[in-house]
Design an enzyme around this catalytic site. Structure first.
Site: not given
Length: 201
Positions: A60, A70, A130, A167
């Site tokens: 991503h 992140k 995260y 995905d």
């Protein structure tokens, strides 16, 4: 914090203090983060995911600017976390680097804006948290198929990857590049410089 082989990615390896009650560690320190990256972590969103073994999330990334950096940690079980350089023009374009995150060593990984991020759960109930520099914005979020053979990420052998439909349908790295989806390395560098200068990005 230790720099990884891809510019813009670091791993934090905390000192874990065990005793007869359990253990204690600091999983984020603002001073150490600033010393390593030259900037402060702008926190806009905190995410939490639980995954069964074999779950594969990513690769991503988000449009830059503003992108989405992140700071990632596994608080239960274990995952193989992977940073991918998808910035067109980068000297390490197409390179990926794995880091095992688990509830024993308690490492954390920082992924700068413009880099791709993915992880595979190595255990059931692998729990990842995260911290994100920007909130989720569907219009600027993108993905690359984590099983792209040309990208060649070496996921653990003998595991059948479990991907979301999104995905699994994501383009390959080359397809994403041809479609103009990938971040530009020089634009990312200019964005990082603004962050380090403390000016609005």
């Amino acid at each position: 914090m230790r720099s990884l082989g891809i510019d813009g990615a670091w791993v934090f390896e905390p000192k874990v203090l065990p005793d007869d009650r359990g253990s204690f560690h600091e999983w984020f320190r603002g001073d150490a983060f600033r010393e390593a990256t030259g900037q402060d972590l702008n926190l806009s969103q905190a995410n939490h995911s639980i995954s069964r073994a074999g779950t594969l999330r990513g690769v991503h990334f988000a449009d830059v600017p503003p992108g989405q950096a992140k700071y990632v940690k596994c608080v239960r079980g274990a995952v193989l976390d992977v940073v991918v350089d998808i910035r067109v023009g980068s000297p390490t374009f197409g390179r990926w680097e794995p880091v095992r995150l688990d509830d024993e060593d308690h490492r954390a990984v920082y992924v700068s804006e413009g880099l791709g991020h993915a992880f595979m759960a190595l255990t059931d109930d692998a729990t990842v948290v995260y911290l994100c520099s920007e909130g989720y914005a569907p219009g600027r979020e993108h993905g690359i198929n984590p099983l792209d053979p040309e990208l060649g990420i070496e996921w653990p052998a003998g595991v059948t990857p479990l991907l979301s439909e999104k995905d699994a349908a994501a383009p390959t790295l080359n397809e994403a590049r041809e479609r103009g989806l990938l971040p530009d390395y020089e634009e990312c560098r200019r964005f990082y410089a603004k962050l380090r200068a403390g000016s609005p990005a």
